[in-house]
Design a protein around this motif. Structure first.
Motif, PDB file in Angstrom:
ATOM      1  N   MET A 107       0.830  -1.189   0.000  1.00 29.49           N
ATOM      2  CA  MET A 107       0.000   0.000   0.000  1.00 29.49           C
ATOM      3  C   MET A 107       0.869   1.245   0.000  1.00 29.49           C
ATOM      4  O   MET A 107       0.806   2.065   0.884  1.00 29.49           O
ATOM      5  N   SER A 108       1.695   1.349  -1.004  1.00 27.71           N
ATOM      6  CA  SER A 108       2.537   2.527  -1.072  1.00 27.71           C
ATOM      7  C   SER A 108       1.991   3.486  -2.117  1.00 27.71           C
ATOM      8  O   SER A 108       1.411   3.080  -3.111  1.00 27.71           O
ATOM      9  N   GLY A 109       2.202   4.770  -1.877  1.00 25.07           N
ATOM     10  CA  GLY A 109       1.759   5.770  -2.831  1.00 25.07           C
ATOM     11  C   GLY A 109       0.286   6.092  -2.717  1.00 25.07           C
ATOM     12  O   GLY A 109      -0.424   5.659  -1.811  1.00 25.07           O
ATOM     13  N   GLU A 110      -0.144   6.855  -3.687  1.00 21.70           N
ATOM     14  CA  GLU A 110      -1.542   7.302  -3.754  1.00 21.70           C
ATOM     15  C   GLU A 110      -2.441   6.163  -4.228  1.00 21.70           C
ATOM     16  O   GLU A 110      -2.128   5.486  -5.196  1.00 21.70           O
ATOM     17  N   PRO A 111      -3.581   5.942  -3.562  1.00 21.62           N
ATOM     18  CA  PRO A 111      -4.507   4.896  -4.026  1.00 21.62           C
ATOM     19  C   PRO A 111      -5.029   5.204  -5.430  1.00 21.62           C
ATOM     20  O   PRO A 111      -5.197   6.360  -5.800  1.00 21.62           O
ATOM     21  N   ASP A 112      -5.264   4.163  -6.204  1.00 19.47           N
ATOM     22  CA  ASP A 112      -5.791   4.320  -7.545  1.00 19.47           C
ATOM     23  C   ASP A 112      -7.301   4.555  -7.477  1.00 19.47           C
ATOM     24  O   ASP A 112      -8.054   3.668  -7.055  1.00 19.47           O
ATOM     25  N   ARG A 113      -7.715   5.727  -7.893  1.00 21.04           N
ATOM     26  CA  ARG A 113      -9.134   6.101  -7.792  1.00 21.04           C
ATOM     27  C   ARG A 113     -10.023   5.275  -8.716  1.00 21.04           C
ATOM     28  O   ARG A 113     -11.177   5.005  -8.394  1.00 21.04           O
ATOM     29  N   THR A 114      -9.503   4.883  -9.856  1.00 20.23           N
ATOM     30  CA  THR A 114     -10.311   4.098 -10.786  1.00 20.23           C
ATOM     31  C   THR A 114     -10.641   2.739 -10.178  1.00 20.23           C
ATOM     32  O   THR A 114     -11.784   2.279 -10.249  1.00 20.23           O
ATOM     33  N   ALA A 168     -16.091   0.017  -5.466  1.00 16.39           N
ATOM     34  CA  ALA A 168     -17.373   0.577  -5.018  1.00 16.39           C
ATOM     35  C   ALA A 168     -18.524   0.081  -5.893  1.00 16.39           C
ATOM     36  O   ALA A 168     -19.623  -0.193  -5.385  1.00 16.39           O
ATOM     37  N   LEU A 169     -18.300  -0.055  -7.193  1.00 20.63           N
ATOM     38  CA  LEU A 169     -19.346  -0.557  -8.085  1.00 20.63           C
ATOM     39  C   LEU A 169     -19.705  -2.010  -7.759  1.00 20.63           C
ATOM     40  O   LEU A 169     -20.880  -2.376  -7.726  1.00 20.63           O
ATOM     41  N   SER A 170     -18.694  -2.822  -7.492  1.00 22.05           N
ATOM     42  CA  SER A 170     -18.977  -4.207  -7.093  1.00 22.05           C
ATOM     43  C   SER A 170     -19.695  -4.238  -5.747  1.00 22.05           C
ATOM     44  O   SER A 170     -20.612  -5.034  -5.545  1.00 22.05           O
ATOM     45  N   ALA A 171     -19.294  -3.363  -4.828  1.00 23.78           N
ATOM     46  CA  ALA A 171     -19.957  -3.303  -3.518  1.00 23.78           C
ATOM     47  C   ALA A 171     -21.415  -2.870  -3.667  1.00 23.78           C
ATOM     48  O   ALA A 171     -22.300  -3.391  -2.970  1.00 23.78           O
ATOM     49  N   TYR A 209     -10.872  -7.341  -3.709  1.00 30.23           N
ATOM     50  CA  TYR A 209      -9.690  -7.404  -4.574  1.00 30.23           C
ATOM     51  C   TYR A 209      -9.462  -6.085  -5.295  1.00 30.23           C
ATOM     52  O   TYR A 209      -8.317  -5.638  -5.434  1.00 30.23           O
ATOM     53  N   ALA A 210     -10.529  -5.435  -5.751  1.00 33.80           N
ATOM     54  CA  ALA A 210     -10.368  -4.138  -6.409  1.00 33.80           C
ATOM     55  C   ALA A 210      -9.816  -3.112  -5.425  1.00 33.80           C
ATOM     56  O   ALA A 210      -8.915  -2.335  -5.772  1.00 33.80           O
ATOM     57  N   PHE A 211     -10.320  -3.118  -4.204  1.00 32.03           N
ATOM     58  CA  PHE A 211      -9.800  -2.190  -3.190  1.00 32.03           C
ATOM     59  C   PHE A 211      -8.340  -2.518  -2.845  1.00 32.03           C
ATOM     60  O   PHE A 211      -7.532  -1.619  -2.621  1.00 32.03           O
ATOM     61  N   SER A 212      -7.999  -3.778  -2.834  1.00 26.13           N
ATOM     62  CA  SER A 212      -6.611  -4.168  -2.594  1.00 26.13           C
ATOM     63  C   SER A 212      -5.718  -3.689  -3.736  1.00 26.13           C
ATOM     64  O   SER A 212      -4.641  -3.129  -3.504  1.00 26.13           O
ATOM     65  N   ALA A 213      -6.158  -3.904  -4.968  1.00 24.58           N
ATOM     66  CA  ALA A 213      -5.378  -3.449  -6.125  1.00 24.58           C
ATOM     67  C   ALA A 213      -5.264  -1.933  -6.155  1.00 24.58           C
ATOM     68  O   ALA A 213      -4.249  -1.391  -6.604  1.00 24.58           O
ATOM     69  N   VAL A 269     -14.226  -0.008 -16.325  1.00 28.29           N
ATOM     70  CA  VAL A 269     -13.618   0.683 -15.182  1.00 28.29           C
ATOM     71  C   VAL A 269     -12.500  -0.188 -14.596  1.00 28.29           C
ATOM     72  O   VAL A 269     -11.401   0.303 -14.306  1.00 28.29           O
ATOM     73  N   HIS A 270     -12.768  -1.485 -14.435  1.00 25.35           N
ATOM     74  CA  HIS A 270     -11.726  -2.399 -13.950  1.00 25.35           C
ATOM     75  C   HIS A 270     -10.521  -2.404 -14.889  1.00 25.35           C
ATOM     76  O   HIS A 270      -9.375  -2.358 -14.438  1.00 25.35           O
ATOM     77  N   LEU A 271     -10.784  -2.481 -16.186  1.00 26.38           N
ATOM     78  CA  LEU A 271      -9.693  -2.556 -17.155  1.00 26.38           C
ATOM     79  C   LEU A 271      -8.830  -1.301 -17.112  1.00 26.38           C
ATOM     80  O   LEU A 271      -7.592  -1.396 -17.089  1.00 26.38           O
ATOM     81  N   ILE A 272      -9.445  -0.152 -17.073  1.00 25.44           N
ATOM     82  CA  ILE A 272      -8.683   1.103 -17.005  1.00 25.44           C
ATOM     83  C   ILE A 272      -7.833   1.120 -15.739  1.00 25.44           C
ATOM     84  O   ILE A 272      -6.636   1.420 -15.778  1.00 25.44           O
ATOM     85  N   GLY A 273      -8.449   0.786 -14.613  1.00 25.30           N
ATOM     86  CA  GLY A 273      -7.701   0.766 -13.362  1.00 25.30           C
ATOM     87  C   GLY A 273      -6.586  -0.264 -13.373  1.00 25.30           C
ATOM     88  O   GLY A 273      -5.467   0.006 -12.920  1.00 25.30           O
ATOM     89  N   LEU A 274      -6.878  -1.427 -13.894  1.00 25.29           N
ATOM     90  CA  LEU A 274      -5.875  -2.494 -13.930  1.00 25.29           C
ATOM     91  C   LEU A 274      -4.689  -2.101 -14.798  1.00 25.29           C
ATOM     92  O   LEU A 274      -3.530  -2.345 -14.426  1.00 25.29           O
ATOM     93  N   LEU A 275      -4.960  -1.486 -15.928  1.00 25.04           N
ATOM     94  CA  LEU A 275      -3.866  -1.034 -16.788  1.00 25.04           C
ATOM     95  C   LEU A 275      -2.993   0.008 -16.078  1.00 25.04           C
ATOM     96  O   LEU A 275      -1.780   0.043 -16.281  1.00 25.04           O
ATOM     97  N   GLN A 276      -3.602   0.823 -15.245  1.00 28.80           N
ATOM     98  CA  GLN A 276      -2.860   1.863 -14.521  1.00 28.80           C
ATOM     99  C   GLN A 276      -1.926   1.280 -13.467  1.00 28.80           C
ATOM    100  O   GLN A 276      -0.896   1.875 -13.149  1.00 28.80           O
ATOM    101  N   VAL A 277      -2.275   0.135 -12.898  1.00 27.98           N
ATOM    102  CA  VAL A 277      -1.475  -0.423 -11.793  1.00 27.98           C
ATOM    103  C   VAL A 277      -0.810  -1.753 -12.148  1.00 27.98           C
ATOM    104  O   VAL A 277      -0.215  -2.391 -11.295  1.00 27.98           O
ATOM    105  N   TRP A 278      -0.912  -2.175 -13.400  1.00 25.33           N
ATOM    106  CA  TRP A 278      -0.445  -3.501 -13.804  1.00 25.33           C
ATOM    107  C   TRP A 278       0.991  -3.783 -13.369  1.00 25.33           C
ATOM    108  O   TRP A 278       1.279  -4.818 -12.776  1.00 25.33           O
ATOM    109  N   LYS A 279       1.907  -2.865 -13.642  1.00 21.99           N
ATOM    110  CA  LYS A 279       3.311  -3.086 -13.275  1.00 21.99           C
ATOM    111  C   LYS A 279       3.482  -3.175 -11.775  1.00 21.99           C
ATOM    112  O   LYS A 279       4.205  -4.036 -11.267  1.00 21.99           O
TER     113      LYS A 279
END
Length: 147
Positions: free
Chosen positions: A1-8, A14-17, A71-75, A131-141
């Motif tokens: 959990m380093s850095g700024e959380p990914d808003r996407t 939140a959408l899954s919740a 899992y989305a919140f963890s990612a 939304v998942h895909l955009i977020g996942l691409l942002q944090v993939w590495k």
């Protein structure tokens, strides 16, 4: 959990919740909610009759969606890193996207729901998948690195 959380991915979680809450609403409020959310008349009637199937099926779906939300919140970086995070997020994203584009084949597998249900639910799943895909691409590495 380093850095700024990914808003996407926070939005994805939140959408899954929200989907979890809607499913639980079906259990609490019964047939009108099953009908309104397009579960089909059989599910509504089974709910009225007190049959176990609507509750169990809805709890299973809500449980899966809860795990996907976590899992989305963890990612996103707002919860601790969960096991197999990158793999699970890839699979969750794929399922949402596939569900979003598979309305026609699913109509024959799950009859009894309206065309409107399939269009709306597929559109919603496709949107959540994007939304998942955009977020996942942002944090993939970042997700590929060991904690």
């Amino acid at each position: 959990m380093s850095g700024e959380p990914d808003r996407t991915l926070m939005a994805a979680g939140a959408l899954s919740a929200l989907a979890v809450l809607l499913h639980l609403g079906c259990i609490v409020f019964g047939a009108p909610w099953y009908r309104a959310l397009g579960a089909g008349e059989w599910m509504a009637q089974a709910s009225i009759a007190g049959h176990w199937y609507p509750t169990v099926a809805t709890l299973v779906i809500a449980s899966v969606l809860t795990v996907w939300s976590l899992y989305a919140f963890s990612a996103a970086g707002v919860l601790r890193r969960l096991p197999l995070l990158r793999t699970v997020m890839f699979l969750v994203t794929a399922v949402y996207l596939l569900r979003g584009v598979a309305a026609v084949p699913m109509m024959s597998v799950f009859p009894g729901r309206s065309v409107s249900f399939w269009l709306w639910s597929s559109g919603i799943c496709l949107g959540i998948g994007v939304v998942h895909l955009i977020g996942l691409l942002q944090v993939w590495k970042r997700l590929g690195r060991s904690p």
